[in-house]
Every structure is written in C-alpha cells, then in structure tokens.
Design a protein around this motif. Structure first.
Motif, PDB file in Angstrom:
ATOM      1  N   LEU A  78      39.572  17.865  79.320  1.00 56.00           N
ATOM      2  CA  LEU A  78      38.672  17.512  80.427  1.00 56.00           C
ATOM      3  C   LEU A  78      39.524  17.416  81.682  1.00 56.00           C
ATOM      4  O   LEU A  78      40.481  16.640  81.714  1.00 56.00           O
ATOM      5  CB  LEU A  78      38.030  16.150  80.177  1.00 56.00           C
ATOM      6  CG  LEU A  78      36.744  16.074  79.383  1.00 56.00           C
ATOM      7  CD1 LEU A  78      36.320  14.616  79.248  1.00 56.00           C
ATOM      8  CD2 LEU A  78      35.610  16.870  80.022  1.00 56.00           C
ATOM      9  N   THR A  79      39.184  18.197  82.697  1.00 58.87           N
ATOM     10  CA  THR A  79      39.915  18.081  83.960  1.00 58.87           C
ATOM     11  C   THR A  79      39.099  17.249  84.951  1.00 58.87           C
ATOM     12  O   THR A  79      39.552  16.970  86.055  1.00 58.87           O
ATOM     13  CB  THR A  79      40.207  19.460  84.589  1.00 58.87           C
ATOM     14  OG1 THR A  79      39.007  19.950  85.193  1.00 58.87           O
ATOM     15  CG2 THR A  79      40.684  20.461  83.551  1.00 58.87           C
ATOM     16  N   SER A  80      37.868  16.913  84.547  1.00 55.02           N
ATOM     17  CA  SER A  80      36.984  16.150  85.435  1.00 55.02           C
ATOM     18  C   SER A  80      35.876  15.526  84.607  1.00 55.02           C
ATOM     19  O   SER A  80      35.654  15.918  83.456  1.00 55.02           O
ATOM     20  CB  SER A  80      36.359  17.078  86.481  1.00 55.02           C
ATOM     21  OG  SER A  80      35.583  18.082  85.832  1.00 55.02           O
ATOM     22  N   ARG A  81      35.186  14.556  85.187  1.00 51.45           N
ATOM     23  CA  ARG A  81      33.967  14.012  84.573  1.00 51.45           C
ATOM     24  C   ARG A  81      32.837  14.196  85.572  1.00 51.45           C
ATOM     25  O   ARG A  81      33.027  14.037  86.777  1.00 51.45           O
ATOM     26  CB  ARG A  81      34.115  12.517  84.257  1.00 51.45           C
ATOM     27  CG  ARG A  81      35.234  12.165  83.281  1.00 51.45           C
ATOM     28  CD  ARG A  81      35.005  12.692  81.874  1.00 51.45           C
ATOM     29  NE  ARG A  81      33.963  12.026  81.149  1.00 51.45           N
ATOM     30  CZ  ARG A  81      34.152  10.976  80.350  1.00 51.45           C
ATOM     31  NH1 ARG A  81      35.356  10.478  80.191  1.00 51.45           N
ATOM     32  NH2 ARG A  81      33.143  10.430  79.700  1.00 51.45           N
ATOM     33  N   GLY A  82      31.650  14.516  85.058  1.00 50.70           N
ATOM     34  CA  GLY A  82      30.483  14.663  85.907  1.00 50.70           C
ATOM     35  C   GLY A  82      30.451  15.976  86.659  1.00 50.70           C
ATOM     36  O   GLY A  82      31.261  16.882  86.406  1.00 50.70           O
ATOM     37  N   CYS A  83      29.507  16.065  87.590  1.00 49.75           N
ATOM     38  CA  CYS A  83      29.287  17.316  88.326  1.00 49.75           C
ATOM     39  C   CYS A  83      28.645  16.981  89.664  1.00 49.75           C
ATOM     40  O   CYS A  83      27.774  16.115  89.731  1.00 49.75           O
ATOM     41  CB  CYS A  83      28.347  18.209  87.512  1.00 49.75           C
ATOM     42  SG  CYS A  83      27.902  19.734  88.369  1.00 49.75           S
TER      43      CYS A  83
END
Ligand code: B12
Ligand code: SF4
Length: 452
Positions: A212-217
């Motif tokens: 995971l390089t990020s959470r959410g959008c």
C-alpha cells in the motif's frame, strides 16, 4: 505494560467462484505488526493460505504468485438455494483449521478480519470454529464486511464485538475496555511511514507481497466504497515504499509485488514517478501487479515508460464505461479521450494491447447492453484489452439507493446478494445469453497478441 496474546484469523471465502488474484489479508498483517510492535504476542491463521496447509497437494499456481485456491463444494446458504450453481468453500479444510486452533494456547482475544460483504458465511464459520476451541475467548470482528454491513455482522456472525473502521484507529479503545491497560496501535501519529511493515513474515508464503503506498482516494465515485473504508487520502513517501520493496526482495527473495492502493497513480509526479525511478536506480529485479483498477488520468509518456522498464506486468485501468454522461454522473474520474491517450503512451512504452487491461463495469443500475458493447469496442479500438467487471452494489455508497430500486434480489436484507457474479442490478431487458455475448465479445477483442 502487560503482554497479551492475540490470534488473528482470515476466514474462508465462500462463493460460486474465486481465483487467487493475489488475495492476501493485508489489513490483518498490518494490525499484527502493530500489536507486535507494542510488545504483544501474535499468531495468525489465514484460512486462504495454501502454504499453511501442508497436508494437501497444492492446486495449480501461476508463475507470479497468483493461482487457484484449495476448494470444496458445500451446500448453498438458504438465500441462494434457488440459484442453481455450485457453491464452494475456498481455503484450508475445517479439520485443518481446528488442528491449527488446537495447536495454539488460548489467546486473550481473537481478531477476525473480513473482506467481501457476500463472503460472510466463511466469517461466521470461522467464529464458530474459534468458539468450539475456546468457548470463553473474546472474538472481535473487523474488516470490510464489518465496516460496510456492521448491523448485519452483529447478528449474523456470532462475534462478541463488531468494530467498523481502520483497526489501528478503532482497536485501542476496544482492547482497553476489554482487557484493561493501554494499546497504542496508531503508532504512525499521522505519518503513514511511521509504522512497521506489515507482519508478512508470519505468512506461510511470501511468493507475492501486497503493498500500500496510500490509503483512500481523492475521488468519490458513486459505486465505490473507498471513502467509507478509508476517509481522506493519505500517501506514503515514495522512497520509503521502495525501502519496503527492497526489504522483502532482499531478505525473503520476493519478486512479485501487488499494489492494493485505491489511487496508486494519483499525483504521479510526486508519487509513482519518483518511486519507479528509485526502483530502477536500485536495480530491483521485481515484477509488479495492479489487479485493482488504476487511474488513467495521470498517465504520461514518462510514467508509461517507467512502468514498463520497472517491471509492471499486470496493469488494469478503471475506465468503467464509455458513456460520457455516466462517466460524469458517477464521479468524473476519467474521460474517453484520456483513456485513448493513456493506451497510446503504454503501447509506445512497449506494452502490447493485450497487456493493457481496462475494466468496464457491467450490470450497473439502468445500464443497457448497448452501453457495455460500446465500451468493449471503444477499449479495443484504443488498443487495449476490455475486461468486464460485474457491478457489486455496496451499502452506504451514493449509488446504493438506485441499486435498491433496480435490484433483482433483496440486497438490503441479504449481503449474499451483493455478489458481483449474480449481477444483482442487471437490467431486466438483458438476458443471460446477452450477458454471455458481451463476455465473448470482450474476450474476442483481445484474441491476438502475447498472452497476459
Ligand atoms: C485490493 C482489492 C482487491 C484485490 C484482492 C485483495 C484482497 N485482499 O482480497 C482484487 C483485485 C483481487 C479485488 C477483487 C475484487 N474486488 Co476488491 N478491493 C480491493 C481494495 C482496493 C483494497 C482491499 C485491501 O486489502 N485494503 C487494504 C487493507 C489494509 O485494508 P482492509 O483489509 O480494509 O483492513 C483494514 C480495516 O478493514 C481493518 N480491519 C481489517 N481486519 C480487521 C479485523 C479487526 C478485528 C478489526 C478491528 C479491524 C480490521 O483494519 C485494517 C487496517 O486499517 C478494496 C477497496 C478498499 N479501499 O478497501 C476493494 C473492494 C474490497 N473490492 C470490491 C469489489 C467489488 C471487488 C470485485 C467484486 C470487483 C469485480 N467487480 O470484479 C472483485 C471480487 C474478488 C473475488 N471475487 O475474488 C469492493 C467490495 C465489494 C463488496 N461487496 O464487499 C471494494 C470495497 C471496492 C469497491 N468497489 O468499493 N479486490
Ligand atoms: S477513483 Fe477508484 S478508488 Fe477512487 S472513488 Fe473512484 S472507483 Fe473508488
């Protein structure tokens, strides 16, 4: 601080069909790492982990860490009785699960995860098994089903506590209430790189590592649950992501990496581009897979070339529909022109059309067969490969109200009917034969070129 013992359990999949497209319980491994970092003992049982089930000969696996699950046919749940299709349990046998439980000491609490809403029978079965092993041990259920269908989970699974939301944020308080003491699991303090790597070293196999390089959008597409699962958009430092890749690659020999991000390519100048440049600079000979839809908009010739050279082997874009009106109405994340441009950049970078997978949603409320057909033809004409993704209605999303009005089953009462393969919101004018014809058309559209 008193040291506590936790068991984390990833239940079985129960479905008409399931394929291991790099399905790993990353959420549970994240929670395991944080509990461990806080000084507690953790064990994990992943019912889907073939590597943990040495007694059976493994089914056919792909070369890149994907492949078939173990599975056995089981009776359909009552609500699915009228649907004349075989239903299966995917993962280790219940006997093996009982053996694994019996081999462990009774934990202070069992943390059960959940994925698709319509896989809850496997969750309830796992909790029944845990109760059988340790009748008094507290069982806490979290994860995607528990977040999207919390009320249903409270009566359908037998968990003592259902905790919606990101575990690292919601668990500390619940564990304090249950066990006393304090549980500092939100160790990142707002810095997404402040946390330890997921405890994947506890997995039976490390043939593919989820990242995971990020959470959410930052987008809000009306059919998507991203904002309900991870409110806000938080991105990691791209160089720290490469540190993590290098860690798994050098220490465990992992070659295949799978991005679980909702928004991997968003803000690519500051994220994906430096990440890929760093992967190339360090000479990491890895393969990267993106089975979850990528954003088309940020794709530039430079990014396409970096993806090709860094080893992106499985690429899937979320295009969803060729209807400009629906693109706009569902959130405006992509236009047809952007798709055409992105496909051209990727081909210039070296990808064959068959390697550029483009998801098209099928069975959206009010969607006609003509719209899907148009999408298939347009994707193929753009020099990419159309892949149909059946729409799964999700409670709490902006499209849910419309889904309820169009549904062919009681999706409000029964999450089993959210199953994408039932095409629960398919227009009544579209027959099974029409749908099969669309599938055939999509398949035929990429019949030539190298295999993907
Ligand atoms: C990666 C992904 C996939 C991967 C598989 C990954 C996997 N692990 O299964 C692939 C690409 C294969 C996939 C496929 C599909 N997916 Co998908 N997928 C995702 C995605 C993007 C990320 C999931 C993830 O691992 N997140 C990262 C981890 C860290 O988060 P997490 O698991 O939620 O864990 C956190 C919390 O839930 C919680 N938690 C977890 N366990 C526990 C336990 C306890 C006790 C507690 C307290 C907390 C807790 O804490 C964790 C850490 O913060 C989600 C969207 C999303 N943003 O979640 C969609 C999502 C789950 N998918 C969805 C859909 C629709 C599909 C498909 C049907 C798409 C299609 N039409 O073909 C297919 C079906 C797959 C199948 N039949 O096999 C839907 C869910 C639908 C539903 N009804 O449930 C989602 C929500 C996307 C959406 N549309 O909104 N998917
Ligand atoms: S862009 Fe993708 S992840 Fe973001 S809201 Fe839309 S469908 Fe969900």
């Amino acid at each position: 601080m008193r040291q506590r013992a936790f068991l984390l359990v990833n239940p079985w999949i129960t479905d008409f069909a399931a394929y291991d497209l790099w399905v790993r319980p990353l959420g549970l491994y994240i929670l395991a790492s944080r509990l461990r970092e806080a000084g507690h003992r953790v064990e994990i049982i992943d019912c889907l982990d073939g590597g943990a089930d040495a007694a059976r000969r493994p089914p056919k696996r792909g070369a890149w860490g994907q492949g078939k699950f173990f599975s056995e046919e089981i009776p359909r749940p009552e609500a699915l009785r009228p649907i004349r299709r075989r239903y299966r349990r995917y993962g280790m046998t219940p006997e093996r699960f009982r053996e694994r439980l019996a081999s462990l000491a009774r934990p202070d609490a069992v943390l059960v995860g959940s994925m698709m809403t319509y896989w809850y029978p496997g969750v309830a079965d796992a909790i029944r098994g845990i109760r059988g092993a340790w009748p008094g041990a507290p069982v806490i259920l979290g994860g995607i089903y528990a977040t999207l269908c919390a009320d249903h989970a409270r009566f359908a699974t037998g968990a003592d506590l259902v905790l919606p939301g990101e575990g690292e944020r919601v668990l500390p308080r619940a564990l304090t209430d249950l066990l006393g003491g304090s549980f500092d699991l939100d160790v990142d303090g707002g810095d997404p790189d402040g946390a330890p790597y997921p405890a994947l070293d506890l997995a039976g196999r490390l043939d593919a590592v989820p990242l995971l390089t990020s959470r959410g959008c930052p987008f809000r597409c009306t059919y998507c649950a991203s904002a309900l699962l991870s409110p806000g958009f938080r991105a990691r430092d791209p160089i720290r992501v490469v540190d993590e890749i290098e860690h798994w690659h050098r220490r465990f020999g992992t070659v295949d990496f799978v991005f679980y991000d909702d928004a991997l390519l968003v803000d690519s100048t500051h994220r994906a581009v430096p990440m890929l440049e760093e992967i190339l600079r360090r000479g990491l000979a890895c393969r990267f897979h993106c089975p979850n839809g990528l954003h088309v908009r940020d794709l530039s010739p430079r990014l396409a070339s970096l993806m090709f050279r860094a080893g992106f082997r499985t690429i899937r874009f979320g295009f969803e529909t060729a209807s400009a009106a629906r693109q706009e109405a569902t959130g405006g994340k992509v236009t047809t022109e952007e798709l055409r441009r992105a496909a051209a950049y990727l081909r210039e970078a070296g990808y064959a059309p068959r390697e550029i997978g483009v998801y098209l949603l099928c069975g959206l409320p009010g969607q006609r067969a003509e719209e899907v057909k148009h999408g298939i033809d347009l994707v193929a004409a753009s020099g990419a490969r159309p892949i149909l993704a059946e729409y799964s209605p999700i409670p709490g999303t902006p499209l849910w109200g419309e889904a309820l009005r169009h549904a062919r089953y009681d999706i409000a009462a029964e999450p089993l009917f959210h199953n994408n393969s039932l095409l629960p919101c398919l227009e009544r004018g579209i027959s099974t034969a029409d749908f099969q014809a669309l599938k055939n058309r999509a398949r035929a559209a990429c019949a030539d070129g190298p295999p993907c």
